[in-house]
Write an enzyme that holds these catalytic residues in place. Structure first.
Site, PDB file in Angstrom:
ATOM      1  CG  HIS A 174      17.924  27.115 -63.283  1.00  0.00           C
ATOM      2  ND1 HIS A 174      17.096  28.018 -62.657  1.00  0.00           N
ATOM      3  CD2 HIS A 174      17.496  27.052 -64.558  1.00  0.00           C
ATOM      4  CE1 HIS A 174      16.192  28.456 -63.509  1.00  0.00           C
ATOM      5  NE2 HIS A 174      16.411  27.882 -64.680  1.00  0.00           N
ATOM      6  CE  LYS A 289      20.307  22.009 -52.226  1.00  0.00           C
ATOM      7  NZ  LYS A 289      20.107  23.340 -52.808  1.00  0.00           N
ATOM      8  CG  ASP A 383      22.477  25.913 -53.825  1.00  0.00           C
ATOM      9  OD1 ASP A 383      21.992  25.652 -54.938  1.00  0.00           O
ATOM     10  OD2 ASP A 383      21.893  25.703 -52.754  1.00  0.00           O
ATOM     11  CB  ALA A 389      19.338  32.037 -48.967  1.00  0.00           C
TER      12      ALA A 389
HETATM   13  C1  GDG Z   1      18.251  24.861 -58.885  1.00  0.00           C
HETATM   14  C2  GDG Z   1      19.647  25.202 -58.354  1.00  0.00           C
HETATM   15  C3  GDG Z   1      18.855  27.512 -57.904  1.00  0.00           C
HETATM   16  C4  GDG Z   1      12.189  23.152 -50.829  1.00  0.00           C
HETATM   17  N1  GDG Z   1      11.725  22.293 -49.917  1.00  0.00           N
HETATM   18  C5  GDG Z   1      10.396  22.460 -49.859  1.00  0.00           C
HETATM   19  C6  GDG Z   1      10.031  23.454 -50.733  1.00  0.00           C
HETATM   20  N2  GDG Z   1      11.163  23.868 -51.342  1.00  0.00           N
HETATM   21  C7  GDG Z   1      11.255  24.912 -52.355  1.00  0.00           C
HETATM   22  C8  GDG Z   1      11.952  26.134 -51.825  1.00  0.00           C
HETATM   23  C9  GDG Z   1      12.519  26.728 -53.108  1.00  0.00           C
HETATM   24  C10 GDG Z   1      12.805  25.488 -53.937  1.00  0.00           C
HETATM   25  O1  GDG Z   1      12.016  24.437 -53.435  1.00  0.00           O
HETATM   26  C11 GDG Z   1      14.246  25.072 -53.867  1.00  0.00           C
HETATM   27  O2  GDG Z   1      15.007  25.997 -54.509  1.00  0.00           O
HETATM   28  P1  GDG Z   1      16.603  25.964 -54.536  1.00  0.00           P
HETATM   29  O3  GDG Z   1      17.097  27.233 -55.081  1.00  0.00           O
HETATM   30  O4  GDG Z   1      17.080  25.701 -53.180  1.00  0.00           O
HETATM   31  O5  GDG Z   1      17.049  24.716 -55.420  1.00  0.00           O
HETATM   32  P2  GDG Z   1      16.685  23.787 -56.723  1.00  0.00           P
HETATM   33  O6  GDG Z   1      15.249  23.739 -56.970  1.00  0.00           O
HETATM   34  O7  GDG Z   1      17.350  22.514 -56.494  1.00  0.00           O
HETATM   35  O8  GDG Z   1      17.335  24.400 -57.995  1.00  0.00           O
HETATM   36  C12 GDG Z   1      19.581  26.302 -57.324  1.00  0.00           C
HETATM   37  C13 GDG Z   1      17.509  27.097 -58.482  1.00  0.00           C
HETATM   38  O9  GDG Z   1      17.654  26.069 -59.440  1.00  0.00           O
HETATM   39  C14 GDG Z   1      16.833  28.274 -59.180  1.00  0.00           C
HETATM   40  O10 GDG Z   1      17.599  28.730 -60.242  1.00  0.00           O
HETATM   41  O11 GDG Z   1      18.633  28.436 -56.867  1.00  0.00           O
HETATM   42  O12 GDG Z   1      20.873  26.678 -56.939  1.00  0.00           O
HETATM   43  O13 GDG Z   1      20.260  24.044 -57.806  1.00  0.00           O
HETATM   44  O14 GDG Z   1      11.583  27.488 -53.776  1.00  0.00           O
HETATM   45  O15 GDG Z   1      11.051  26.945 -51.163  1.00  0.00           O
HETATM   46  N3  GDG Z   1       8.783  23.870 -50.899  1.00  0.00           N
HETATM   47  C15 GDG Z   1       7.818  23.263 -50.158  1.00  0.00           C
HETATM   48  N4  GDG Z   1       8.117  22.269 -49.302  1.00  0.00           N
HETATM   49  C16 GDG Z   1       9.370  21.851 -49.109  1.00  0.00           C
HETATM   50  O16 GDG Z   1       9.608  20.932 -48.305  1.00  0.00           O
HETATM   51  N5  GDG Z   1       6.556  23.657 -50.290  1.00  0.00           N
END
Ligand code: GDG
Length: 745
Positions: A174, A289, A383, A389
């Site tokens: 990921h 980030k 990332d 996004a």
């Molecule tokens: C890894 C990789 C890759 C975030 N803050 C809150 C919240 N979120 C949710 C978002 C999103 C998820 O968490 C975060 O997703 P990301 O993609 O930004 O990052 P990671 O989970 O660290 O993960 C990343 C991912 O795996 C998938 O392959 O994209 O690059 O590092 O869904 O909406 N949700 C709620 N409150 C928050 O404060 N409810």
């Protein structure tokens, strides 16, 4: 009919206990929402998967498991296998906060100076991966489909494969896979172990094409494994590497625009920021980030575009994460100080530019913020993908602008966003201004194009795509195995061999009778090979031909005293059994003068490459060059030569790590037919490994008495395949000699 077993470090939920009451809360991470949406929405048309199981470390005590299991079973979408028994807290700490988050995470996100190469971390990583394997192995069936996720479990594919060679194993990373120049910073043994670990999988997935290329390059450099586009032949398996950019549950996010409670929250928020534009960002607290650069850019924006003061509010939500790691805690303090400084500098009695919050948002609140925002500012320094996004774009109903870092994986799919360099504060400030003045029609236009893409490749498609590719690679492996020479085929060949009276054996030399050597002159025949050839050549029923790309002089030196037919330079000269060498092509080699300087030029441009000049061919070898560069140069050379030889009597052959130029009109196929037609044998056995041997296999395709065998993987017209060169001589000995048992091969 198979079980799908998802394995990740953590289970997809956390458990809260309030007195006697235990309640389960689904996690909000990217992977969790992806797989859960798939489980909820999928209709597996092929009905391949009959049971779904999620395995991961339990972050709750064993005594709560019964209550958790009951609640989980009521949901009914998948079963859970929690792994307990981490009594050794230090071990888990060194594996998780240590190797995973203080070595792999910083290094793979290009923060190499933050990586702490502690041996105890790596040892703990090995032990915990082994612990996963030990827990899982006894419960696995050969037809299970295993999907292992992320950087915490990179060794697990190989550990599971060791015990169950038939398993279908997928691995998905990921986070980014860094360029080789970064990956190579790891201690030698670590990088080897990590890559060997991942290569235990049948299918390896990444978010972007760049990560795929970086991984292939590292495998080439560290493990010395060659690729054919995105396929790698590793040990005795075909492994596929591909990109699968993770999608989101588009419907779920898009439909929040019609949810009355979210609409109400959105309107309340807007009221609080009346006559102001809202720019929203939400990130886990993580140095990847880009929060500090973002704050710098906000300050620069407020300085450079003063007309926006009091007309814009930056809502910055930071979600607590890994704050027990020193680097994270320090980051939090620095961010908070910076927010204070900027607010102190620009605030008025009725306005402050940054609304900073350090908390986890409820889903509805997050959606309301997405919808209230005029723009989202997503500027990670690196990332893997970045789901925020994508989720923001999906929730936009009446316009909205996404400002996105070009260093997030998501940037390769979201081209209509305002793409920025996350360290370039001028660039970001300019993009903020552009977003704020962008006409609504343009906003909608950009959002609609991106939404269409997100809808077309949503999370369910992502999972289906990955699993379908996993089934496909398994089918490809099986196809190879069907043609693999097994005991039954050996016995059949042996019987045919014994029944026949006029046999023709056509054997390639390099890569077939002898292993490939770094330098061609080093591949001298072994004593075993010479003794085998002497024995079979002495049988009057046999006509044995060594058919090679090598020069006549070399073949003469090695095999001249044996009653064999020798074919040099793919048929340019032939010495029939008991006769003299005969040149089959024009003796003039004037044409070489035109080719030689070009090959010399490529030698100077590609260290390690060299020219091999034979009587009738001239070749450029690139086996010993830097992986990648050699291949690239070979394509250039091929291109140059192909243009040059148009309308001449020359041909260019793209061989195994060699580009060869020779006169046209002869190849191993034509030579094979010549030999066969003169001999009219009642048994033909032809073995080869190279692209040039395919000419023989093709020539013999329609001959009912011909048995063709390709050495190694890759597409072929041969009837059968054999895994490696080391198996050739035992096979030939067994076929031609009674005393060998089939089990020795
Ligand atoms: C890894 C990789 C890759 C975030 N803050 C809150 C919240 N979120 C949710 C978002 C999103 C998820 O968490 C975060 O997703 P990301 O993609 O930004 O990052 P990671 O989970 O660290 O993960 C990343 C991912 O795996 C998938 O392959 O994209 O690059 O590092 O869904 O909406 N949700 C709620 N409150 C928050 O404060 N409810």
């Amino acid at each position: 009919m198979a079980r799908l077993i998802i394995i990740s470090n953590r289970l997809p939920f956390s458990v809260d206990r309030d007195g006697d009451k235990v309640s389960v809360r689904q996690s909000s991470g990217g992977l969790v929402s992806a797989i859960k949406s798939y489980f909820e929405n999928t209709h597996d048309s092929e009905k391949i998967i009959t049971e779904k199981l999620w395995v991961g470390v339990a972050d709750f005590p064993q005594e709560d498991w019964q209550a958790v299991e009951e609640e989980q079973n009521q949901r009914g979408d998948f079963k859970v296998l929690p792994l307990f028994a981490f009594n050794d807290k230090q071990l888990y700490e060194d594996y998780y906060n240590g190797f995973s988050n203080s070595v792999l995470w910083p290094l793979f996100h290009y923060f190499s100076s933050l990586a702490e190469y502690k041996t105890s971390y790596f040892e703990a990583y090995l032990k915990v991966n082994l612990f996963f394997a030990d827990q899982l192995t006894p419960m696995l069936h050969p037809d299970d489909i295993i999907w292992i996720h992320d950087y915490q479990l990179m060794l697990l594919p190989q550990l599971l494969r060791g015990e169950n060679p038939e398993l279908s194993i997928g691995f998905f990373l990921h986070i980014p896979f860094p360029s080789y120049e970064i990956f190579r910073l790891l201690p030698t043994e670590w990088k080897k172990t990590l890559l060997q670990g991942i290569m235990g999988a049948d299918l390896i997935g990444f978010h972007t094409h760049d990560y795929v290329q970086h991984f292939i390059q590292s495998v080439k450099m560290v493990l010395g494994v060659d690729n054919y586009f995105q396929s790698l032949q590793y040990q005795d398996r075909l492994v596929k590497v591909d990109l699968f950019p993770i999608g989101i549950d588009f419907k779920k996010f898009h439909s929040t625009g019609n949810d009355p409670s979210i609409i109400q929250m959105r309107d309340d928020l807007r009221k609080n920021f009346e006559n102001k534009k809202i720019i929203f960002s939400v990130d886990r607290l993580d140095y990847t980030k880009g929060l500090m650069s973002r704050l710098e850019a906000i300050e620069y924006f407020l300085d450079k575009y003063p007309q926006w003061r009091e007309k814009v509010a930056f809502i910055l939500n930071v979600v607590p994460s890994r704050d027990t790691i020193k680097a994270y805690d320090e980051r939090k303090k620095a961010i908070e100080e910076r927010v204070g400084t900027i607010n102190g500098k620009f605030s008025t009695i009725s306005w402050q530019p940054i609304v900073y919050r350090y908390n986890h948002l409820a889903f509805n609140e997050l959606m309301a913020l997405f919808q209230a925002a005029d723009a989202a500012l997503v500027t990670p320094l690196r990332d893997g993908m970045n789901l925020v996004a994508k989720e923001y774009v999906a929730t936009c109903i009446n316009g909205g602008v996404l400002i996105l870092s070009e260093l997030a994986g998501a940037a390769s799919e979201l081209n209509e966003a305002l793409l920025v360099n996350p360290t370039d504060i001028v660039d970001i400030a300019g993009a903020i201004n552009k977003a704020l003045i962008m006409p609504i029609a343009e906003q909608k236009n950009r959002i609609t194009i991106m939404q269409k893409r997100l809808q077309d490749y949503d999370v369910v498609k992502w999972v289906n795509d990955f699993l379908e590719q996993l089934y496909a690679i398994k089918r490809e492996q099986q196809k190879f195995e069907v043609r693999m020479v097994d005991e039954k085929i050996i016995e059949m060949l042996k019987q045919r061999y014994e029944e026949s009276e006029k046999r023709c054996l056509l054997l390639d030399y390099d890569g077939t009778l002898a292993p490939i050597a770094r330098i061609p002159s080093q591949a001298i025949p072994s004593a075993q090979l010479l003794s085998f050839l002497n024995r079979i050549a002495a049988d009057n029923n046999n006509n044995v031909t060594i058919i090679s790309g090598r020069e006549a002089d070399v073949l003469e030196k090695w095999f001249g005293n044996m009653p064999l037919t020798l074919v040099a330079e793919h048929g340019a000269s032939i010495r029939k059994k008991g006769e003299q060498w005969k040149l089959e092509v024009s003796a003039s080699d004037k044409w070489k003068e035109q080719i030689r300087p070009i090959l010399k030029f490529f030698v100077s441009r590609c260290a390690g490459s060299f020219i091999e000049e034979k009587k009738n061919t001239i070749a450029w070898h690139y086996r010993n060059t830097q992986a990648g560069l050699g291949f690239t140069r070979s394509r250039e050379l091929l291109n140059n030569l192909t243009q040059l030889i148009q309308n001449t009597s020359l041909q260019v052959i793209d061989g195994n790590k060699v580009i060869e130029v020779r006169l046209s009109g002869f190849d191993k196929g034509a030579t094979t037919l010549k030999i066969i037609n003169e001999l009219s044998p009642d048994f033909i056995l032809c073995i080869g490994d190279d692209i040039t041997d395919e000419d023989m296999f093709k020539a013999l395709e329609q001959k009912s008495k011909a048995y063709t065998i390709k050495v190694g993987y890759g597409s072929t017209t041969a009837k059968y395949t054999i895994v490696s060169q080391a198996q050739v001589l035992p096979l030939l000995n067994h076929l031609t000699e009674k005393k060998y048992a089939a089990s020795q091969i």
